[in-house]
Design a protein around this motif. Structure first.
Motif, PDB file in Angstrom:
ATOM      1  N   THR A  94      -1.972  -6.762   4.666  1.00 12.80           N
ATOM      2  CA  THR A  94      -2.071  -5.307   4.569  1.00 12.80           C
ATOM      3  C   THR A  94      -1.317  -4.812   3.344  1.00 12.80           C
ATOM      4  O   THR A  94      -0.528  -5.551   2.733  1.00 12.80           O
ATOM      5  N   PHE A 126      -3.760   4.168   3.120  1.00 21.23           N
ATOM      6  CA  PHE A 126      -4.289   2.843   3.467  1.00 21.23           C
ATOM      7  C   PHE A 126      -3.178   1.843   3.792  1.00 21.23           C
ATOM      8  O   PHE A 126      -3.378   0.634   3.691  1.00 21.23           O
ATOM      9  N   LYS A 129      -4.110  -1.001   6.044  1.00 20.98           N
ATOM     10  CA  LYS A 129      -5.388  -1.654   5.756  1.00 20.98           C
ATOM     11  C   LYS A 129      -5.157  -2.948   4.979  1.00 20.98           C
ATOM     12  O   LYS A 129      -4.195  -3.091   4.233  1.00 20.98           O
ATOM     13  N   GLN A 130      -6.084  -3.898   5.150  1.00 19.44           N
ATOM     14  CA  GLN A 130      -6.009  -5.121   4.360  1.00 19.44           C
ATOM     15  C   GLN A 130      -6.211  -4.796   2.881  1.00 19.44           C
ATOM     16  O   GLN A 130      -7.120  -4.045   2.512  1.00 19.44           O
ATOM     17  N   THR A 133      -9.659  -4.988   1.126  1.00 19.31           N
ATOM     18  CA  THR A 133     -10.689  -3.975   1.361  1.00 19.31           C
ATOM     19  C   THR A 133     -10.555  -2.772   0.433  1.00 19.31           C
ATOM     20  O   THR A 133     -11.417  -1.889   0.459  1.00 19.31           O
TER      21      THR A 133
END
Length: 240
Positions: A94, A126, A129-130, A133
């Motif tokens: 992340t 984000f 988030k990974q 991505t």
């Protein structure tokens, strides 16, 4: 005051000589831009400063201390960060995990983190988030943020605008202006409009040799010199 000094630096990769007698000084504060055609030796120069490749002979001096040949981790501990062209982020982790890995002890200085959120609001959005991505621009924001999550005196940044949309490039320029108020940036960049909007001092490298050093203002004012040292292709790309 000179922050970083390269003297007669030569670097070989396997049997090939890539840098030949590279010398220039980076003053403390602001943005120093290293320009040149593709394959001229700009990335090799940054990697040699950072200890990823070993110059021999020649020297790299940081704050009057010889750092030539030190391991990259030891150079980083002296307050130098490197943002490579491939950004160096971990796509399977992340945003938060990428940032944690860049800290000295796995803990964030909240003031610095809030500053990063101000510079790059998308990272806060984000955060969980990974990284794989994210868009190209967001990945570049993450890469730069990793470099400044700890106090740094010098950041080496390689081609940060490559492949980015104009709006993201403009946002990156604003962020770099703010960062360079307190941290010196040595920037390698092909986007001449971006480079000249930020640079105070500059050098041009060609075929592994420094062929020009001076102020960005003087270089911008001398179009024949630009054409001779960089070729028209760089400027034609920017005009499209």
């Amino acid at each position: 005051m000179t922050l970083l000094s390269l003297q007669n630096m030569q670097t070989k990769i396997e049997q090939y000589s890539v840098l030949h007698d590279v010398s220039f000084d980076v003053p403390e504060g602001g943005v120093f831009v290293l320009l040149g055609r593709n394959g001229a030796g700009k990335t090799t120069t940054l990697r040699s400063i950072m200890g990823l490749w070993k110059p021999n002979p020649g020297s790299v001096t940081f704050r009057d201390q010889d750092i030539t040949g030190l391991h990259a981790s030891d150079i980083a501990k002296r307050g130098i960060a490197f943002v490579p062209e491939n950004m160096g982020i971990f796509g399977g982790l992340t945003v938060a995990e990428n940032m944690i890995l860049a800290t000295a002890n796995g803990k964030f200085d909240q003031t610095r983190l809030e500053r990063i959120y101000t510079l790059f609001p998308a990272l806060k959005k984000f955060w969980d988030k990974q990284a794989g991505t994210l868009s190209g621009g967001q990945k570049q924001m993450l890469a730069v943020s990793r470099a400044i999550i700890e106090p740094r005196e010098l950041i080496l940044i390689d081609e940060p605008t490559k492949g980015l949309a104009p709006a993201i490039v403009n946002a990156m320029a604003e962020a770099f202006r703010e960062i360079s108020a307190n941290t010196t940036i040595l920037l390698v960049e092909q986007n001449f409009e971006f480079a000249r909007s930020l640079g105070r001092d500059m050098a041009v490298i060609d075929d592994g040799r420094v062929v020009h050093r001076g102020t960005m203002a003087d270089f911008v004012a001398d179009k024949p010199l630009q054409d001779r040292l960089l070729s028209l292709s760089m400027f034609e790309e920017e005009a499209e």
